[in-house]
Design a protein around this motif. Structure first.
Motif, PDB file in Angstrom:
ATOM      1  N   PHE A 184       0.889  -1.156   0.000  1.00 20.55           N
ATOM      2  CA  PHE A 184       0.000   0.000   0.000  1.00 20.55           C
ATOM      3  C   PHE A 184       0.931   1.210   0.000  1.00 20.55           C
ATOM      4  CE2 PHE A 184      -2.815  -2.553   3.147  1.00 20.55           C
ATOM      5  CZ  PHE A 184      -3.339  -3.315   2.114  1.00 20.55           C
ATOM      6  N   ALA A 185       0.673   2.177  -0.851  1.00 26.15           N
ATOM      7  CA  ALA A 185       1.511   3.378  -0.855  1.00 26.15           C
ATOM      8  C   ALA A 185       1.472   4.082   0.497  1.00 26.15           C
ATOM      9  CB  ALA A 185       1.069   4.323  -1.964  1.00 26.15           C
ATOM     10  N   ILE A 186       0.315   4.057   1.175  1.00 27.91           N
ATOM     11  CA  ILE A 186       0.148   4.769   2.436  1.00 27.91           C
ATOM     12  C   ILE A 186       0.793   4.049   3.611  1.00 27.91           C
ATOM     13  CG2 ILE A 186      -2.080   3.670   2.918  1.00 27.91           C
ATOM     14  CD1 ILE A 186      -0.943   7.264   3.876  1.00 27.91           C
ATOM     15  N   SER A 187       1.081   2.768   3.483  1.00 32.27           N
ATOM     16  CA  SER A 187       1.561   1.980   4.620  1.00 32.27           C
ATOM     17  C   SER A 187       2.949   2.406   5.087  1.00 32.27           C
ATOM     18  CB  SER A 187       1.605   0.491   4.243  1.00 32.27           C
ATOM     19  OG  SER A 187       2.329  -0.248   5.206  1.00 32.27           O
ATOM     20  N   HIS A 188       3.074   2.695   6.385  1.00 34.99           N
ATOM     21  CA  HIS A 188       4.389   3.070   6.910  1.00 34.99           C
ATOM     22  C   HIS A 188       5.295   1.846   7.063  1.00 34.99           C
ATOM     23  CE1 HIS A 188       1.792   2.046  10.124  1.00 34.99           C
ATOM     24  NE2 HIS A 188       2.129   2.922  11.040  1.00 34.99           N
ATOM     25  N   TYR A 189       4.715   0.650   7.145  1.00 39.01           N
ATOM     26  CA  TYR A 189       5.555  -0.552   7.121  1.00 39.01           C
ATOM     27  C   TYR A 189       6.141  -0.766   5.720  1.00 39.01           C
ATOM     28  CZ  TYR A 189       3.687  -1.774  11.720  1.00 39.01           C
ATOM     29  OH  TYR A 189       3.356  -1.771  13.053  1.00 39.01           O
ATOM     30  N   PRO A 220       4.923   8.423  -1.235  1.00 41.92           N
ATOM     31  CA  PRO A 220       4.184   8.466  -2.508  1.00 41.92           C
ATOM     32  C   PRO A 220       2.665   8.564  -2.377  1.00 41.92           C
ATOM     33  CG  PRO A 220       4.739   6.209  -2.027  1.00 41.92           C
ATOM     34  CD  PRO A 220       5.326   7.038  -0.898  1.00 41.92           C
ATOM     35  N   VAL A 221       2.196   9.526  -1.575  1.00 45.14           N
ATOM     36  CA  VAL A 221       0.756   9.731  -1.438  1.00 45.14           C
ATOM     37  C   VAL A 221       0.453  11.222  -1.483  1.00 45.14           C
ATOM     38  CG1 VAL A 221       0.441   7.639  -0.034  1.00 45.14           C
ATOM     39  CG2 VAL A 221       0.818   9.843   1.090  1.00 45.14           C
ATOM     40  N   ALA A 228       6.594   8.662  10.040  1.00 46.10           N
ATOM     41  CA  ALA A 228       6.589   9.553   8.875  1.00 46.10           C
ATOM     42  C   ALA A 228       5.221  10.119   8.508  1.00 46.10           C
ATOM     43  CB  ALA A 228       7.214   8.857   7.665  1.00 46.10           C
ATOM     44  N   PRO A 229       4.126   9.338   8.596  1.00 42.54           N
ATOM     45  CA  PRO A 229       2.829   9.919   8.247  1.00 42.54           C
ATOM     46  C   PRO A 229       2.463  11.150   9.074  1.00 42.54           C
ATOM     47  CG  PRO A 229       2.664   7.538   8.289  1.00 42.54           C
ATOM     48  CD  PRO A 229       4.008   7.885   8.849  1.00 42.54           C
ATOM     49  N   LEU A 230       3.101  11.311  10.220  1.00 44.28           N
ATOM     50  CA  LEU A 230       2.785  12.451  11.072  1.00 44.28           C
ATOM     51  C   LEU A 230       3.575  13.702  10.702  1.00 44.28           C
ATOM     52  CD1 LEU A 230       2.552  10.609  14.503  1.00 44.28           C
ATOM     53  CD2 LEU A 230       0.686  11.295  12.981  1.00 44.28           C
TER      54      LEU A 230
END
Length: 246
Positions: A8-13, A211-212, A202-204
């Motif tokens: 998944f592009a959004i996945s931090h893993y 890549p989102v 990173a999402p924070l």
């Protein structure tokens, strides 16, 4: 040699593995899967051993799980190692990665999705990033079901989101304190411990390399934006690790 990352592009893993592949300067291709519909693909790839991403495939060899993939990459492509050779540092790096995988990853995911799932127009582009355009339409049409499924699957609710917030804050305080004393979490060089810490948070801090289509600050849920403003100094510590080594 052909490397393909199912993600998944959004996945931090998955970001852990994208970063590791880039850090080792390896050429690879990605296959972006749609959450929910990914299960059948992943089960087929792993012969039923897993239902989650990331999955790395190389010349018929299939490795699943971010920690297993990092092990594989260091063993197969030893240049620019992410696992320390020195035994105490190695043990420390692996312990940090395991703890962050088990605590930081789920906490960031739960806290973020609890608030963003209440805003379909923001979260749908994140979930469908890198997939065919029609997935955005389909997901929007069935979003109430998506919301229900994700909350049930990941145990996301008001209580768990609040618990996740506390977990994130505790880890951020601890990480910032360690980085104030030393440049790396384990040993004398950048390792999988540092990569994991910065990737999972990173999402924070929404890095450009991710890549989102990150939402503009004005579209971020107010509660999250207030939290980000308060915790920006601690997040900046990990943002610097990201920018220095990503």
């Amino acid at each position: 040699m052909a490397l393909r990352l199912y993600q998944f592009a959004i996945s931090h893993y998955c970001e852990k593995i994208r970063w590791a592949l880039d850090y080792k300067t390896l050429n690879y291709e990605t296959t972006n899967l749609l959450p929910g519909q990914h299960v059948k693909t992943v089960q087929k790839l792993t012969k039923g051993a897993s239902t989650s991403v990331p999955v790395l495939v190389r010349d018929g060899e299939v490795i699943h799980g971010s920690s297993n993939i990092l092990d594989y990459l260091d063993k197969t492509f030893p240049d620019r190692p992410l696992t320390p050779v020195d035994e105490p540092a190695r043990t420390q790096a692996l312990a940090w990665e395991k703890r962050l995988d088990e605590e930081a990853g789920p906490a960031v995911r739960c806290y973020s999705y609890h608030h963003f799932l209440q805003r379909p127009k923001i979260v749908v582009p994140l979930l469908t990033a890198g997939t065919p355009f029609y997935n955005r339409i389909v997901l929007s049409l069935v979003f109430s079901r998506v919301d229900e499924t994700m909350r049930k699957w990941m145990k996301i609710n008001e209580k768990t989101a609040e618990e996740s917030r506390k977990v994130m804050e505790g880890l951020l305080i601890e990480l910032a304190e360690i980085y104030s004393r030393q440049p790396f979490l384990a040993g004398e060089s950048f390792s999988r411990a540092d990569l994991t810490a910065a990737a999972l948070f990173a999402p924070l801090f929404q890095p450009e390399a991710y890549p989102v289509p990150w939402p503009k600050p004005a579209r971020i849920p107010k509660e999250i934006q207030n939290w980000l403003n308060e915790w920006q100094p601690k997040l900046q510590v990990l943002s610097r690790v990201y920018s220095d080594y990503r």
